[in-house]
Structure formats: structure tokens, C-alpha cells
Design an enzyme around this catalytic site. Sequence first.
Site, PDB file in Angstrom:
ATOM      1  N   ASP A 177      75.964  43.991 -79.982  1.00  0.00           N
ATOM      2  CA  ASP A 177      76.003  42.564 -79.628  1.00  0.00           C
ATOM      3  C   ASP A 177      77.084  41.887 -80.478  1.00  0.00           C
ATOM      4  O   ASP A 177      77.104  42.027 -81.712  1.00  0.00           O
ATOM      5  CB  ASP A 177      74.626  41.939 -79.909  1.00  0.00           C
ATOM      6  CG  ASP A 177      74.554  40.490 -79.458  1.00  0.00           C
ATOM      7  OD1 ASP A 177      73.801  40.207 -78.514  1.00  0.00           O
ATOM      8  OD2 ASP A 177      75.235  39.636 -80.083  1.00  0.00           O
ATOM      9  N   ASN A 185      83.402  31.320 -78.078  1.00  0.00           N
ATOM     10  CA  ASN A 185      83.714  30.649 -76.796  1.00  0.00           C
ATOM     11  C   ASN A 185      83.979  29.165 -77.014  1.00  0.00           C
ATOM     12  O   ASN A 185      84.902  28.596 -76.421  1.00  0.00           O
ATOM     13  CB  ASN A 185      82.532  30.801 -75.835  1.00  0.00           C
ATOM     14  CG  ASN A 185      82.591  32.098 -75.047  1.00  0.00           C
ATOM     15  OD1 ASN A 185      83.633  32.469 -74.534  1.00  0.00           O
ATOM     16  ND2 ASN A 185      81.474  32.793 -74.963  1.00  0.00           N
ATOM     17  N   ASP A 194      86.444  35.991 -72.497  1.00  0.00           N
ATOM     18  CA  ASP A 194      86.490  37.122 -71.556  1.00  0.00           C
ATOM     19  C   ASP A 194      87.469  38.193 -72.043  1.00  0.00           C
ATOM     20  O   ASP A 194      87.189  39.391 -71.971  1.00  0.00           O
ATOM     21  CB  ASP A 194      86.907  36.644 -70.159  1.00  0.00           C
ATOM     22  CG  ASP A 194      85.756  35.985 -69.411  1.00  0.00           C
ATOM     23  OD1 ASP A 194      84.637  35.913 -69.975  1.00  0.00           O
ATOM     24  OD2 ASP A 194      85.972  35.532 -68.275  1.00  0.00           O
ATOM     25  N   GLU A 220      77.195  39.569 -73.612  1.00  0.00           N
ATOM     26  CA  GLU A 220      78.109  40.113 -74.622  1.00  0.00           C
ATOM     27  C   GLU A 220      77.442  41.257 -75.375  1.00  0.00           C
ATOM     28  O   GLU A 220      77.650  41.451 -76.557  1.00  0.00           O
ATOM     29  CB  GLU A 220      78.588  39.014 -75.587  1.00  0.00           C
ATOM     30  CG  GLU A 220      77.595  37.911 -75.876  1.00  0.00           C
ATOM     31  CD  GLU A 220      76.549  38.270 -76.924  1.00  0.00           C
ATOM     32  OE1 GLU A 220      75.433  38.618 -76.482  1.00  0.00           O
ATOM     33  OE2 GLU A 220      76.819  38.175 -78.134  1.00  0.00           O
TER      34      GLU A 220
HETATM   35  P1  GH3 Z   1      74.645  36.271 -82.521  1.00  0.00           P
HETATM   36  O1  GH3 Z   1      75.562  36.589 -83.620  1.00  0.00           O
HETATM   37  O2  GH3 Z   1      73.256  35.978 -83.015  1.00  0.00           O
HETATM   38  O3  GH3 Z   1      74.656  37.302 -81.469  1.00  0.00           O
HETATM   39  O4  GH3 Z   1      75.167  34.913 -81.863  1.00  0.00           O
HETATM   40  P2  GH3 Z   1      75.779  34.711 -80.437  1.00  0.00           P
HETATM   41  O5  GH3 Z   1      76.397  33.372 -80.406  1.00  0.00           O
HETATM   42  O6  GH3 Z   1      76.674  35.837 -80.080  1.00  0.00           O
HETATM   43  O7  GH3 Z   1      74.505  34.878 -79.528  1.00  0.00           O
HETATM   44  P3  GH3 Z   1      73.994  34.146 -78.264  1.00  0.00           P
HETATM   45  O8  GH3 Z   1      73.146  35.105 -77.466  1.00  0.00           O
HETATM   46  O9  GH3 Z   1      73.356  32.849 -78.632  1.00  0.00           O
HETATM   47  O10 GH3 Z   1      75.266  33.864 -77.384  1.00  0.00           O
HETATM   48  C1  GH3 Z   1      75.902  34.768 -76.564  1.00  0.00           C
HETATM   49  C2  GH3 Z   1      77.076  34.065 -75.963  1.00  0.00           C
HETATM   50  O11 GH3 Z   1      77.835  34.961 -75.161  1.00  0.00           O
HETATM   51  C3  GH3 Z   1      76.685  32.950 -75.045  1.00  0.00           C
HETATM   52  C4  GH3 Z   1      77.661  33.006 -73.904  1.00  0.00           C
HETATM   53  O12 GH3 Z   1      78.429  31.879 -73.828  1.00  0.00           O
HETATM   54  C5  GH3 Z   1      78.533  34.193 -74.230  1.00  0.00           C
HETATM   55  N1  GH3 Z   1      78.801  35.010 -73.064  1.00  0.00           N
HETATM   56  C6  GH3 Z   1      77.931  35.763 -72.369  1.00  0.00           C
HETATM   57  N2  GH3 Z   1      78.554  36.368 -71.335  1.00  0.00           N
HETATM   58  C7  GH3 Z   1      79.861  35.997 -71.387  1.00  0.00           C
HETATM   59  C8  GH3 Z   1      80.999  36.289 -70.590  1.00  0.00           C
HETATM   60  O13 GH3 Z   1      80.973  37.021 -69.614  1.00  0.00           O
HETATM   61  N3  GH3 Z   1      82.187  35.725 -70.968  1.00  0.00           N
HETATM   62  C9  GH3 Z   1      82.257  34.914 -72.057  1.00  0.00           C
HETATM   63  N4  GH3 Z   1      83.439  34.401 -72.372  1.00  0.00           N
HETATM   64  N5  GH3 Z   1      81.207  34.612 -72.809  1.00  0.00           N
HETATM   65  C10 GH3 Z   1      80.018  35.143 -72.482  1.00  0.00           C
HETATM   66 MG    MG Z   2      75.893  37.759 -79.894  1.00  0.00          MG
HETATM   67 MG    MG Z   3      73.473  38.397 -77.272  1.00  0.00          MG
END
Ligand code: GH3
Ligand code: MG
Ligand code: MG
Length: 315
Positions: A177, A185, A194, A220
Site C-alpha cells: 500500500d 494526490n 496515476d 493504491e
Molecule cells: P496510508 O499511508 O495510511 O496508506 O495513507 P493513504 O493516504 O495512502 O491511504 P488512504 O487509503 O486514505 O488513501 C488512498 C488514496 O489513494 C485515496 C485515493 O485518492 C488514492 N487513489 C486510489 N486509487 C487511485 C487511482 O487510481 N489514481 C490516483 N491518482 N489515486 C488513487
Molecule cells: Mg495508502
Molecule cells: Mg490504501
Amino acid sequence: MSGITYQVDNPVCGNNEINFQLLTEYSVDIICRARMDRVLDYVSPASFQILGWKPEEMTGRPVEDFILDEDLPVLAEAIAHQGRSVLLRMLKRDGSTVWMENRASLVSDSATGEPRQWVVTMRDVTERKALEKQLSELALTDGLTGLANRRAFDEALEREWNLTLREGSQISLLLLDIDHFKEFNDQYGHQVGDDCLRAVAAAVRGVLRTSDIAARYGGEEIATILPSTDIAGAVEVAEKMRRAIDALRLPQEGHPEGRGYVSASIGAATALARQGGTMSTPESLLLAADTAMYKAKNGGRNRVATALVVAAMGG
Ligand code: GH3
Ligand code: MG
Ligand code: MG
């Protein structure tokens, strides 16, 4: 052979022969006639375009000579169920093979009803086959990263898990992760997010062996199945992944755990299949990997943490 009526015992046999050849001459499919012992006695000119064989090189030889050995049982099926179309690979003159849809029909003597010969149509379906393959690959691939998608992952995990229990061996699962990806983002925009995901996926792919299966598990998150791998092996691969992502040097300001660069936390879980083990479904391995991944997050991110599961052997 719908549309072609061909009577073997017609007294004006010569005319019929001419009609048959006229009808087949311009066909894009190969149309053949074979004796009851399957020796070809007429092959239409399309054989040259499709297979590279001139009709005269095929006539006088049994149809089996032009079919890949592996697919001979399919030919037997076509003969047993005449009129049904079957897919098989035929041998081209240059030694390569081509997928053909073949249909064999028996022509009977109209007076006695005795089967007299075969009429076979052969259609080149290479392009259709390639398209089918592309479509099925597409259905199992994640569009953004090119990794396996969730559906392919679920299928692979079920398969590898069952194999592990049957063999009494072990299997590992890595759950990766990206750290603080939401902030990434917010800071750089979704598009750059992305690009980052694509780069991380490529780095993951770069450290894998051919038997390992990596998939985009969630937004992610990347899950990787490591068949026949113990915990030490799993930690080794996970560390390689973590370092490969670190080596990308993708800037992320205000991210101390990654020292200013994008980083990831990885949960590595291993299931050992043992007599008396309690876990019988792959979800237990997923859960363990998830728990290990949160352990890595809580331990300060940008690291690998582990978990063990004892699975029920033979289940
Ligand atoms: P942590 O270190 O605890 O994992 O924090 P985090 O911010 O990574 O965790 P969280 O699950 O809160 O956020 C995941 C983020 O991933 C939220 C979302 O905007 C981003 N995300 C998910 N799928 C995609 C994608 O396909 N493209 C992009 N650019 N961002 C994505
Ligand atoms: Mg994360
Ligand atoms: Mg996550």
C-alpha cells in the site's frame, strides 16, 4: 456445405464435377472432398493462400497429414459428429500452424443411402482466435497499471491456495500500500498520482519471478502471490519491492517516512499447510497480509511486516 447439392451417382457425373469445382474455385474457405478413408481427392485453390499448399500437393494424402498431432482427437470428434464444426490447428507448408474451423459432411449415394465420401470446409479463424485471446487478456488486466486485475487475482489465489493445501507446501502473499497517497494526490494532482501508480506497478513487476502473480488489488494497493515461498523468501521479495520503489526517487514533499520520496508499506503473510491446521480458505491469508500491512504502517511506514497462518492440509 449448405447450398451445394452434390450427387455422387448422378449419371451426368462430369457436369456435376464441373459444377462442384466452379462453386469452390472462388471460395475464400478451403473446400475439400475426401474418400471414406479420408484421403483427399479434391482441394480448392484457397489452400494455397491459407496453408501455402497447392491443391495438387494435398490431394492423394490423408487429411490427418495436415493436422497438428495434438488436435487429431478433434478431427475424430468431427468425424463422429459429421456436420458439427470444430476448431483445430492445421499445418502450413512452412511448418507453422493456423487455427481453422472445419466442418465435415458425409455425402451418401442417393440410390443406396451408403456413405460415399466426405465434403470438408475449412475456414481460417486465426484473426478471430487472436481477438478472443486479446479480449480475454483484457478482461483480466488492470487498465491503468497493466497488472492483473482483481478478478484475475481472486482466481489465481484460489488456484494457488488449493494447490498449496493439496501438496502440503506453503504460499506467501504480499500486500503493498502506497504511503500517504491521498496527500500525494492532493499535492500533485490525480494525474500525477496515476503516473506514480504506474511507476510503482512497473517497479513491482521488475522484481518478480515468472511464477509470481501481481495484481492491482485496490486503488493504491498491489497484491502479489508468491507460490511455494516461505516467509524468508517473501520478506526478501518484499524488501526488493520496497527498495525498488524507493529507488524511483519520486518526490513527495512533507513525507518524512519516505525522506521526501514516495514509499510503500508491505504486509508479507505466509500460509503453511499442515495436518491439524485450522485455516481452510484463502481469505485467511489475505486477512493476515492485511494485518501485517497495517503493522508496517503503524511501525512507521516504508517498511515490511510479517504474519503467519497455519492452513489445514488436504482441505
Ligand atoms: P496510508 O499511508 O495510511 O496508506 O495513507 P493513504 O493516504 O495512502 O491511504 P488512504 O487509503 O486514505 O488513501 C488512498 C488514496 O489513494 C485515496 C485515493 O485518492 C488514492 N487513489 C486510489 N486509487 C487511485 C487511482 O487510481 N489514481 C490516483 N491518482 N489515486 C488513487
Ligand atoms: Mg495508502
Ligand atoms: Mg490504501
